[in-house]
Design a protein around this motif. Structure first.
Motif, PDB file in Angstrom:
ATOM      1  N   THR A 164       8.371   3.169  -8.464  1.00 52.51           N
ATOM      2  CA  THR A 164       7.078   2.900  -9.110  1.00 52.51           C
ATOM      3  C   THR A 164       6.592   4.107  -9.910  1.00 52.51           C
TER       4      THR A 164
ATOM      5  N   LYS B  10      -4.763   2.433 -13.326  1.00 56.94           N
ATOM      6  CA  LYS B  10      -5.484   1.140 -13.292  1.00 56.94           C
ATOM      7  C   LYS B  10      -4.834   0.142 -12.330  1.00 56.94           C
ATOM      8  N   LYS B  11      -5.690  -0.645 -11.669  1.00 57.62           N
ATOM      9  CA  LYS B  11      -5.215  -1.568 -10.652  1.00 57.62           C
ATOM     10  C   LYS B  11      -4.174  -2.556 -11.203  1.00 57.62           C
ATOM     11  N   SER B  12      -4.440  -3.066 -12.394  1.00 65.51           N
ATOM     12  CA  SER B  12      -3.522  -4.064 -12.966  1.00 65.51           C
ATOM     13  C   SER B  12      -2.154  -3.430 -13.226  1.00 65.51           C
ATOM     14  N   GLU B  13      -2.176  -2.176 -13.647  1.00 68.56           N
ATOM     15  CA  GLU B  13      -0.909  -1.474 -13.919  1.00 68.56           C
ATOM     16  C   GLU B  13      -0.170  -1.200 -12.604  1.00 68.56           C
ATOM     17  N   ILE B  14      -0.934  -0.827 -11.568  1.00 68.33           N
ATOM     18  CA  ILE B  14      -0.324  -0.578 -10.251  1.00 68.33           C
ATOM     19  C   ILE B  14       0.360  -1.853  -9.753  1.00 68.33           C
ATOM     20  N   ASN B  15      -0.369  -2.974  -9.866  1.00 71.54           N
ATOM     21  CA  ASN B  15       0.196  -4.254  -9.408  1.00 71.54           C
ATOM     22  C   ASN B  15       1.511  -4.539 -10.117  1.00 71.54           C
TER      23      ASN B  15
ATOM     24  N   LYS C  31      -2.157   5.194  -6.885  1.00 67.70           N
ATOM     25  CA  LYS C  31      -3.597   5.146  -6.650  1.00 67.70           C
ATOM     26  C   LYS C  31      -4.192   6.555  -6.711  1.00 67.70           C
TER      27      LYS C  31
ATOM     28  N   SER D  90       2.178   1.727  -3.486  1.00 66.30           N
ATOM     29  CA  SER D  90       1.194   1.988  -4.542  1.00 66.30           C
ATOM     30  C   SER D  90       0.379   3.252  -4.301  1.00 66.30           C
TER      31      SER D  90
ATOM     32  N   ARG E 145      -4.970   7.737  -9.933  1.00 67.23           N
ATOM     33  CA  ARG E 145      -6.062   6.946 -10.549  1.00 67.23           C
ATOM     34  C   ARG E 145      -5.557   6.038 -11.668  1.00 67.23           C
TER      35      ARG E 145
ATOM     36  N   GLU F 184       0.835  -1.219   0.000  1.00 67.28           N
ATOM     37  CA  GLU F 184       0.000   0.000   0.000  1.00 67.28           C
ATOM     38  C   GLU F 184       0.859   1.254   0.000  1.00 67.28           C
TER      39      GLU F 184
END
Ligand SMILES: Nc1ncnc2c1ncn2[C@@H]1O[C@H](COP(=O)(O)OP(=O)(O)OP(=O)(O)O)[C@@H](O)[C@H]1O
Ligand SMILES: [Mg+2]
Length: 350
Positions: free
Chosen positions: A149, A106-111, A101, A97, A104, A94
């Protein structure tokens, strides 16, 4: 064109001028280390570059784009603080990321970004832990990971290793060097540690009261310092500075140095001057031109070498040597080629 150009940067807090007409060009991929005494404006400078601090005057360009008025999040610059500044209630994933976040993404890109950064820093196993369950070195990795990141063009590091113990510090120093080779982004790195400055930097900026005393490669800073301030700043123990009074200037190119008459070609001495000789350039023998009888004050044994504090009349002369000494008084010698000369205003003249 240089990657980063800083022109005529100025900053005051109230009546105190902190940064004074600061100018610097940084080439693509360069690792720049900023050194200088406490309070000279290093953190303020990083904060101005990152956008956390307002600029009074001057311009900062990144890839030829003026970024002065951009919000910190729009600058493509990431800062890593001495205190790590991790959120205690968030786990490592967290923490790493959070910025993404907020943007905004995308979740898949953040992962993917977090996992890549975690792999680079070898902290994949720690992603579910909270900061308080991490060692200092691991926290530092998370703080660096969070910066990675963001995929920034420039990393700013403000004394990132100063909270770590000596062994971990050396380990992280090597990690940061490897990381730089891998990412090839620019790094501007503040430290009080000479070894970090000498080993990490492509170029070092020596800052003093908001002014640049010298900007050059580690070798230039060490062997070719502009003035006594720079000469004393790099090197441990620091360079011996001895004053040569006017009466010891025998003629325009001959000096009396501790009763040795030494001629320097193509040079003119007029006034009193300062002589600089590094502790590692002094020998425990009489094989070199300038010979001095000294008495021992104190010896610090570092195992592989010794720091020997000696006196000759009123002058303290510090020597670094791996040889052992048996007597209390002995002769030391150094070559005239190893001497740096400074004028009475402490600027380098030879
Ligand atoms: N917000 C502020 N308001 C007023 N003065 C400030 C502020 N921030 C910093 N200063 C002053 O500006 C000067 C430079 O501070 P800065 O933190 O940049 O120094 P530094 O070179 O990073 O020092 P250190 O090596 O101790 O971290 C100091 O004299 C400091 O007291
Ligand atoms: Mg600081």
């Amino acid at each position: 064109m240089s990657k980063i150009i800083i022109k005529n940067l100025e900053k005051s807090f109230g009546n105190n001028k902190i940064i004074n007409n600061f100018n610097i060009d940084i080439e693509d991929g360069e690792f720049i280390v900023l050194v200088g005494p406490s309070g000279c404006g290093k953190s303020t400078l990083l904060r101005m570059i990152s956008g956390l601090e307002n600029i009074d005057r001057g311009e900062i360009f990144l890839d030829q784009k003026l970024i002065n008025n951009l919000l910190p999040s729009k600058r493509e610059i990431a800062m890593v603080f001495q205190s790590y500044a991790l959120y205690p209630h968030m786990n490592v994933f967290e923490n790493m990321s959070f910025g993404l976040k907020m943007e905004r993404i995308k979740k898949s890109e953040i992962n993917q970004k977090v996992n890549n950064a975690a792999a680079t820093l070898q902290i994949e196993d720690l992603l579910k832990r909270k900061p308080k369950q991490l060692s200092g070195g691991q926290r530092q990795r998370v703080a660096i990971g969070r910066a990675i990141t963001r995929n920034p063009k420039v990393f700013l590091f403000d004394e990132p290793l100063s909270n770590l113990d000596a062994a971990l510090r050396s380990e992280m120093r090597v990690e940061i060097s490897k990381l730089h080779k891998k990412l090839k982004s620019n790094i501007i790195y503040v430290t009080h540690d000479q070894i970090e400055a000498m080993t990490l930097a492509d170029r070092i900026v020596v800052l003093n009261k908001g002014n640049i005393e010298q900007y050059g490669t580690p070798n230039e800073i060490y062997s070719d310092p502009n003035n006594i301030f720079v000469a004393e700043f790099i090197g441990s123990p620091k360079i011996n500075i001895l004053k040569i009074e006017k009466e010891n200037v025998i003629n325009s190119n001959t000096l009396n140095i501790f009763n040795n008459k030494i001629t320097f070609n193509n040079f003119e001495f007029k006034d009193e001057i300062y002589l600089g000789i590094r502790p590692e350039d002094i020998n425990l023998d009489n094989n070199h031109e300038i010979q001095v009888n000294v008495k021992i004050d104190l010896v610090e044994n570092l195992g592989f070498e010794k720091i020997i504090y000696t006196k000759s009349f009123k002058n303290q002369i510090i020597i670094k040597s791996s040889k052992s000494i048996k007597e209390n008084s002995f002769k030391i010698s150094f070559s005239k080629d190893k001497i740096l000369f400074f004028d009475k205003d402490k600027n380098r003249i030879r």
